[in-house]
Enzyme design. Structure first.
Site, PDB file in Angstrom:
ATOM      1  N   LEU A  54      44.031 -10.582  63.173  1.00 39.33           N
ATOM      2  CA  LEU A  54      43.984  -9.222  62.637  1.00 39.33           C
ATOM      3  C   LEU A  54      45.358  -8.725  62.204  1.00 39.33           C
ATOM      4  O   LEU A  54      46.364  -9.012  62.849  1.00 39.33           O
ATOM      5  CB  LEU A  54      43.401  -8.269  63.688  1.00 39.33           C
ATOM      6  CG  LEU A  54      41.981  -8.588  64.168  1.00 39.33           C
ATOM      7  CD1 LEU A  54      41.522  -7.548  65.187  1.00 39.33           C
ATOM      8  CD2 LEU A  54      40.993  -8.664  63.000  1.00 39.33           C
ATOM      9  N   GLU A  56      47.211  -5.204  59.644  1.00 41.89           N
ATOM     10  CA  GLU A  56      47.002  -3.799  59.266  1.00 41.89           C
ATOM     11  C   GLU A  56      45.859  -3.615  58.268  1.00 41.89           C
ATOM     12  O   GLU A  56      45.221  -2.563  58.242  1.00 41.89           O
ATOM     13  CB  GLU A  56      48.297  -3.204  58.697  1.00 41.89           C
ATOM     14  CG  GLU A  56      49.124  -2.458  59.701  1.00 41.89           C
ATOM     15  CD  GLU A  56      48.385  -1.329  60.433  1.00 41.89           C
ATOM     16  OE1 GLU A  56      47.672  -0.547  59.770  1.00 41.89           O
ATOM     17  OE2 GLU A  56      48.509  -1.238  61.656  1.00 41.89           O
ATOM     18  N   HIS A  58      42.976  -5.221  58.198  1.00 39.27           N
ATOM     19  CA  HIS A  58      41.748  -5.129  58.999  1.00 39.27           C
ATOM     20  C   HIS A  58      41.697  -3.771  59.712  1.00 39.27           C
ATOM     21  O   HIS A  58      40.656  -3.124  59.756  1.00 39.27           O
ATOM     22  CB  HIS A  58      41.720  -6.227  60.070  1.00 39.27           C
ATOM     23  CG  HIS A  58      41.731  -7.633  59.532  1.00 39.27           C
ATOM     24  ND1 HIS A  58      42.772  -8.494  59.751  1.00 39.27           N
ATOM     25  CD2 HIS A  58      40.822  -8.330  58.815  1.00 39.27           C
ATOM     26  CE1 HIS A  58      42.518  -9.663  59.197  1.00 39.27           C
ATOM     27  NE2 HIS A  58      41.336  -9.590  58.605  1.00 39.27           N
ATOM     28  N   GLN A 189      39.309  -4.215  49.507  1.00 33.17           N
ATOM     29  CA  GLN A 189      39.443  -4.487  48.067  1.00 33.17           C
ATOM     30  C   GLN A 189      40.304  -5.722  47.820  1.00 33.17           C
ATOM     31  O   GLN A 189      40.225  -6.350  46.776  1.00 33.17           O
ATOM     32  CB  GLN A 189      40.080  -3.284  47.372  1.00 33.17           C
ATOM     33  CG  GLN A 189      39.952  -3.374  45.852  1.00 33.17           C
ATOM     34  CD  GLN A 189      41.076  -2.679  45.145  1.00 33.17           C
ATOM     35  OE1 GLN A 189      41.282  -1.499  45.372  1.00 33.17           O
ATOM     36  NE2 GLN A 189      41.802  -3.396  44.292  1.00 33.17           N
ATOM     37  N   ASP A 191      39.895  -8.581  48.682  1.00 34.95           N
ATOM     38  CA  ASP A 191      39.021  -9.674  48.256  1.00 34.95           C
ATOM     39  C   ASP A 191      37.971  -9.083  47.321  1.00 34.95           C
ATOM     40  O   ASP A 191      36.799  -8.945  47.676  1.00 34.95           O
ATOM     41  CB  ASP A 191      38.390 -10.331  49.484  1.00 34.95           C
ATOM     42  CG  ASP A 191      39.457 -10.887  50.414  1.00 34.95           C
ATOM     43  OD1 ASP A 191      40.054 -11.914  50.068  1.00 34.95           O
ATOM     44  OD2 ASP A 191      39.733 -10.265  51.455  1.00 34.95           O
TER      45      ASP A 191
HETATM   46  P1  AMP Z   1      39.212 -11.834  56.677  1.00 29.88           P
HETATM   47  O1  AMP Z   1      39.478 -11.757  58.141  1.00 29.88           O
HETATM   48  O2  AMP Z   1      40.356 -12.367  55.884  1.00 29.88           O
HETATM   49  O3  AMP Z   1      37.891 -12.495  56.373  1.00 29.88           O
HETATM   50  O4  AMP Z   1      39.066 -10.327  56.177  1.00 29.88           O
HETATM   51  C1  AMP Z   1      38.172  -9.443  56.784  1.00 29.88           C
HETATM   52  C2  AMP Z   1      38.101  -8.190  55.964  1.00 29.88           C
HETATM   53  O5  AMP Z   1      39.392  -7.596  55.869  1.00 29.88           O
HETATM   54  C3  AMP Z   1      37.626  -8.435  54.522  1.00 29.88           C
HETATM   55  O6  AMP Z   1      36.777  -7.372  54.116  1.00 29.88           O
HETATM   56  C4  AMP Z   1      38.918  -8.414  53.750  1.00 29.88           C
HETATM   57  O7  AMP Z   1      38.756  -8.045  52.402  1.00 29.88           O
HETATM   58  C5  AMP Z   1      39.680  -7.351  54.510  1.00 29.88           C
HETATM   59  N1  AMP Z   1      41.120  -7.481  54.256  1.00 29.88           N
HETATM   60  C6  AMP Z   1      41.873  -8.607  54.351  1.00 29.88           C
HETATM   61  N2  AMP Z   1      43.146  -8.347  53.967  1.00 29.88           N
HETATM   62  C7  AMP Z   1      43.191  -7.034  53.616  1.00 29.88           C
HETATM   63  C8  AMP Z   1      44.216  -6.158  53.147  1.00 29.88           C
HETATM   64  N3  AMP Z   1      45.461  -6.587  52.937  1.00 29.88           N
HETATM   65  N4  AMP Z   1      43.896  -4.868  52.894  1.00 29.88           N
HETATM   66  C9  AMP Z   1      42.629  -4.421  53.102  1.00 29.88           C
HETATM   67  N5  AMP Z   1      41.617  -5.192  53.560  1.00 29.88           N
HETATM   68  C10 AMP Z   1      41.891  -6.476  53.808  1.00 29.88           C
END
Ligand code: AMP
Length: 355
Positions: A54, A56, A58, A189, A191
């Site tokens: 995790l 910021e 997340h 956003q 992704d």
């Molecule tokens: P992940 O753990 O990478 O699968 O991401 C989980 C969620 O966090 C997904 O909805 C991602 O789009 C979101 N997320 C990842 N990085 C960021 C970021 N820098 N800013 C905002 N949301 C993010």
């Protein structure tokens, strides 16, 4: 995947994170048992799906979810189905202890801030055996099993380089949505193509869920936060801002009245070309090489490529850049997590409609 060393079992067998009321739910049954009373008492439940490690980005989604819902469930599950056979499943950062410490800290912050409707009620950390009851179908393109595919959007851009990625994402999200039965789900956003896939899935399968998209959280120098940034190491981290800078340059071209693909997208491509030329002029022990996978200027709903931006609709500028492993590593150089393999960075900017 997740160790249980930072949670404690109460006398009733209920696993909770220390000094908090956050439950740790490790099975579909446990989650369903937790969920049932909230259907009856009409309390809203939000889901924030994550793969852990995790940061910021997340946390910003969890904050948004707590403002608008009575209960927030954070799932922490590294879903093997969304990794290609040659991708980084084995080395993907797993930081369970740090993650739960962050969640406990954030939950206290949510309690102290009077503007929230809810708190973090549960962390859902299932096993792969639980998530794939018929057995894990495998990571190959032609694996057989029960999958959700969202095309054509899932085949474009990220889907071209990673043919099983959106199938894995849509399938695991459908499972998570069916297990948690959230009123709202929160995605970043960062992704952007994933958000289009999830919104399409929710619409096309008539899921009674609101999809909320939170803005991209960035480091001070503009790099979008990502769990995979730990692979970069110092040398590549300093150059990794090229992608966000390139997208900003294209956004500037749009804001100055540019509408044609060649003008808007061209501004990003030029910045990347120039940055690579600058790097290649350096000595191997100093430079950073990267390859541009794509720079896209696409329709905001379908992600089909645009010849020109219709200012009434705007568009999505997105890109992927592969940072190659550093050449001539120096004695004691910080190469990044897992020895600093190639790292694919993705980022995007929404071109807002102009009235
Ligand atoms: P992940 O753990 O990478 O699968 O991401 C989980 C969620 O966090 C997904 O909805 C991602 O789009 C979101 N997320 C990842 N990085 C960021 C970021 N820098 N800013 C905002 N949301 C993010």
């Amino acid at each position: 995947m997740a160790s249980s060393c930072s949670s404690s079992l109460s006398a009733g067998g209920l696993e909770k994170l220390p000094a908090s009321s956050i439950r740790v739910l490790r099975s579909v049954d446990a989650l369903r048992r937790w969920r049932r009373p909230h259907t009856l008492d009409q309390r809203s439940v939000a889901l924030v799906p994550t793969m852990g490690a995790l940061h910021e980005g997340h946390l910003s989604l969890i904050r948004a979810a707590a403002r608008e819902n009575h209960h927030v469930v954070v799932s922490v599950y590294v879903n093997p189905a969304q990794f290609g056979i040659r991708e980084d499943l084995a080395s993907y950062p797993v930081t369970w202890d740090a993650d739960v410490a962050e969640l406990v800290r954030l939950d206290r912050e949510l309690a102290d801030d009077g503007h929230n409707l809810g708190r973090i009620s549960a962390v859902f950390a299932p096993t792969t055996a639980d998530m794939y009851p018929a057995g894990f179908p495998g990571q190959e393109v032609d694996s057989k099993g029960s999958f959700v595919t969202i095309t054509p959007v899932g085949e474009l851009l990220e889907g071209k380089t990673r043919p099983t990625f959106f199938r894995g994402v849509a399938t695991v999200c459908m499972k998570l949505f069916n297990i948690v039965q959230p009123d709202r789900v929160y995605f970043g956003q960062k992704d952007v193509q994933q958000t289009v896939v999830i919104k399409s899935m929710v619409r096309d399968f008539m899921l009674p869920i609101e999809v909320v998209i939170g803005p991209t959280t960035r480091a001070d120098d503009g790099l979008a936060l990502s769990s995979r940034n730990v692979y970069l190491g110092e040398r590549r981290r300093s150059v990794a801002t090229v992608l966000s800078k390139a997208l900003r340059a294209a956004e500037e071209a749009y804001k100055s009245g540019g509408r044609d693909r060649a003008v808007v997208r061209g501004a990003a491509v030029k910045l990347l070309d120039d940055a690579l030329a600058t790097q290649m002029a350096l000595a191997p022990e100093k430079r950073v090489q990267f390859e541009v996978d794509y720079i896209s200027l696409a329709d905001p709903d379908t992600m089909e490529e645009l010849k020109a931006v219709d200012p009434a609709r705007g568009g999505i500028l997105s890109g992927a850049v592969k940072m190659l492993p550093v050449e001539a590593p120096q004695e004691g150089e910080d190469l990044g997590h897992s020895g600093g393999p190639a790292v694919r960075l993705i980022d995007n900017i929404i071109l807002k409609p102009v009235a």
